[in-house]
Design a protein around this motif. Structure first.
Motif, PDB file in Angstrom:
ATOM      1  N   THR A  88       0.829  -1.201   0.000  1.00 54.51           N
ATOM      2  CA  THR A  88       0.000   0.000   0.000  1.00 54.51           C
ATOM      3  C   THR A  88       0.865   1.252   0.000  1.00 54.51           C
ATOM      4  O   THR A  88       0.640   2.190  -0.768  1.00 54.51           O
ATOM      5  CB  THR A  88      -0.934   0.006   1.225  1.00 54.51           C
ATOM      6  N   PHE A 128      -7.746   7.288  -9.017  1.00 61.42           N
ATOM      7  CA  PHE A 128      -8.333   7.586  -7.713  1.00 61.42           C
ATOM      8  C   PHE A 128      -9.316   6.493  -7.293  1.00 61.42           C
ATOM      9  O   PHE A 128      -9.438   6.185  -6.101  1.00 61.42           O
ATOM     10  CB  PHE A 128      -9.018   8.948  -7.740  1.00 61.42           C
ATOM     11  N   ILE A 129     -10.004   5.925  -8.267  1.00 61.26           N
ATOM     12  CA  ILE A 129     -10.865   4.791  -7.949  1.00 61.26           C
ATOM     13  C   ILE A 129     -10.020   3.640  -7.431  1.00 61.26           C
ATOM     14  O   ILE A 129     -10.377   2.960  -6.455  1.00 61.26           O
ATOM     15  CB  ILE A 129     -11.662   4.360  -9.202  1.00 61.26           C
ATOM     16  N   VAL A 131      -7.141   3.896  -5.899  1.00 66.87           N
ATOM     17  CA  VAL A 131      -6.693   4.243  -4.545  1.00 66.87           C
ATOM     18  C   VAL A 131      -7.785   3.944  -3.530  1.00 66.87           C
ATOM     19  O   VAL A 131      -7.534   3.396  -2.443  1.00 66.87           O
ATOM     20  CB  VAL A 131      -6.294   5.731  -4.477  1.00 66.87           C
ATOM     21  N   THR A 132      -9.026   4.276  -3.869  1.00 66.70           N
ATOM     22  CA  THR A 132     -10.148   4.023  -2.962  1.00 66.70           C
ATOM     23  C   THR A 132     -10.300   2.534  -2.686  1.00 66.70           C
ATOM     24  O   THR A 132     -10.483   2.103  -1.537  1.00 66.70           O
ATOM     25  CB  THR A 132     -11.449   4.565  -3.574  1.00 66.70           C
ATOM     26  N   LEU A 133     -10.190   1.738  -3.744  1.00 69.89           N
ATOM     27  CA  LEU A 133     -10.297   0.285  -3.571  1.00 69.89           C
ATOM     28  C   LEU A 133      -9.138  -0.263  -2.748  1.00 69.89           C
ATOM     29  O   LEU A 133      -9.315  -1.185  -1.955  1.00 69.89           O
ATOM     30  CB  LEU A 133     -10.331  -0.407  -4.937  1.00 69.89           C
ATOM     31  N   LEU A 135      -7.201   1.414  -0.466  1.00 68.34           N
ATOM     32  CA  LEU A 135      -7.142   1.890   0.909  1.00 68.34           C
ATOM     33  C   LEU A 135      -8.234   1.313   1.791  1.00 68.34           C
ATOM     34  O   LEU A 135      -7.990   0.983   2.955  1.00 68.34           O
ATOM     35  CB  LEU A 135      -7.222   3.420   0.937  1.00 68.34           C
ATOM     36  N   GLN A 136      -9.432   1.204   1.278  1.00 67.12           N
ATOM     37  CA  GLN A 136     -10.547   0.778   2.120  1.00 67.12           C
ATOM     38  C   GLN A 136     -10.330  -0.581   2.769  1.00 67.12           C
ATOM     39  O   GLN A 136     -10.518  -0.733   3.973  1.00 67.12           O
ATOM     40  CB  GLN A 136     -11.845   0.774   1.306  1.00 67.12           C
ATOM     41  N   TRP A 144      -5.703   5.770   8.535  1.00 65.97           N
ATOM     42  CA  TRP A 144      -6.124   6.730   7.520  1.00 65.97           C
ATOM     43  C   TRP A 144      -5.122   7.868   7.385  1.00 65.97           C
ATOM     44  O   TRP A 144      -4.852   8.337   6.272  1.00 65.97           O
ATOM     45  CB  TRP A 144      -7.512   7.289   7.855  1.00 65.97           C
ATOM     46  N   SER A 267      -8.357  -5.240  -2.932  1.00 63.10           N
ATOM     47  CA  SER A 267      -7.058  -4.577  -2.874  1.00 63.10           C
ATOM     48  C   SER A 267      -6.272  -4.816  -4.162  1.00 63.10           C
ATOM     49  O   SER A 267      -5.683  -3.896  -4.739  1.00 63.10           O
ATOM     50  CB  SER A 267      -6.249  -5.102  -1.682  1.00 63.10           C
ATOM     51  N   GLY A 270      -7.600  -2.773  -6.884  1.00 62.82           N
ATOM     52  CA  GLY A 270      -7.145  -1.384  -6.788  1.00 62.82           C
ATOM     53  C   GLY A 270      -5.746  -1.212  -7.320  1.00 62.82           C
ATOM     54  O   GLY A 270      -5.450  -0.255  -8.051  1.00 62.82           O
TER      55      GLY A 270
END
Length: 309
Positions: A88, A128-129, A131-133, A135-136, A144, A267, A270
């Protein structure tokens, strides 16, 4: 193919990331930055002396700005690697080429030098999509902040790389760019270490393992940057830039093998989207660069000798 040097560089950079993550349990981030800068400065000083170069520069303020931005980005990257799963942390910093493409395109479009590129805009949006996948599923509630720090390190890295490009265009040789950046990192690390002391002993106690990790961090960084420089100078720019993203794959494998990191399908999705977006952004960036300057733009923007020692 000379571009395959980038594959080697990405592998060695992933080893550096492993060393940083291990060392972060023994030393503060400031100390790691300091020792890395020290090793880089000593290496470059020896190289400059051996080759009969000079340390004198007519661009001290440009070096200072590059150093401040670059060291800040490095500091944030090391912090994120220490706090997050290594895959990550590396992925967030490796978004810098996407930011470079976005900054260059945005500046050109603002000055009406080229039309709006929907393909590039889509690549940035999908990154960015991704990154969202990523990180979550990979973050705990207390991670965070580290994630935002890692994301910001990629943005600052892009700005630092663009400053390196500017220094190159102004005729500053690579060895001086690297030397002064390394020196800035060393001094910033010393200042940060003393500031963190709060009246206690400033320096962490050394062990054989710690010393080996610090040496490995500096040496792997230098070796990887040399290989990266060779790849950009002698290989095909677009192929080389895309091979840089293999570092994310190597880091993911190290995380699984050493720390037992478990990345869900979300992950991995992402990471895959960020990889694809980075390749697309690199393609659009190279396509919209004038032929005579295309190699200079990408090579200087990602030059290891010019980016991080």
């Amino acid at each position: 193919m000379q571009s395959l040097w980038m594959l080697f560089a990405s592998f060695v950079f992933s080893i550096m990331g492993v060393c940083v993550k291990m060392a972060s349990g023994m030393y503060s981030i400031a100390e790691i930055v300091m020792y890395r800068g020290m090793i880089g400065a000593l290496f470059m000083a020896g190289l400059i002396t051996a080759r009969g170069g000079t340390f004198r520069t007519a661009l001290p303020w440009h070096h200072l700005w590059r150093g401040v931005v670059g060291v800040t980005a490095l500091w944030m990257w090391f912090y994120s690697i220490g706090e997050l799963p290594i895959a990550t942390g590396m992925t967030l910093n490796y978004m810098s080429p996407i930011w470079i493409a976005a900054i260059l395109f945005g500046a050109a479009w603002w000055h009406r030098q080229q039309r709006f590129e929907w393909g590039l805009a889509a690549a940035i949006l999908f990154s960015f999509i991704g990154v969202t996948l990523l990180l979550q599923p990979s973050f705990h509630a207390d991670q965070w902040f580290a994630g935002l720090v890692g994301l910001a390190s990629g943005v600052l890295s892009a700005l630092a790389y663009l400053q390196v490009k500017k220094l190159g265009q102004m005729g500053e040789p690579e060895y001086r760019v690297v030397f002064y950046f390394s020196l800035t990192g060393c001094l910033a690390g010393v200042a940060g270490t003393l500031a963190d002391a709060n009246g206690a002993t400033a320096w962490s106690a050394h062990s054989v393992e710690g010393i080996l990790l610090l040496l490995a961090t500096g040496i792997t960084a230098t070796v990887a940057q040399m290989a990266m420089t060779r790849a950009y100078r002698l290989g095909k720019t677009l192929v080389t830039a895309n091979l840089q993203y293999t570092g994310i794959v190597f880091s993911s494998l190290w995380g699984i093998l050493i720390w037992g990191d478990v990345l869900s399908l979300t992950s991995w999705a992402g990471i895959a989207i960020i990889l694809a977006s980075g390749i697309a952004a690199t393609y659009y960036n190279a396509r919209n660069t004038p032929p005579a300057a295309a190699k200079v733009s990408v090579a200087n923007a990602n030059d290891p000798i010019a980016t991080e020692v």
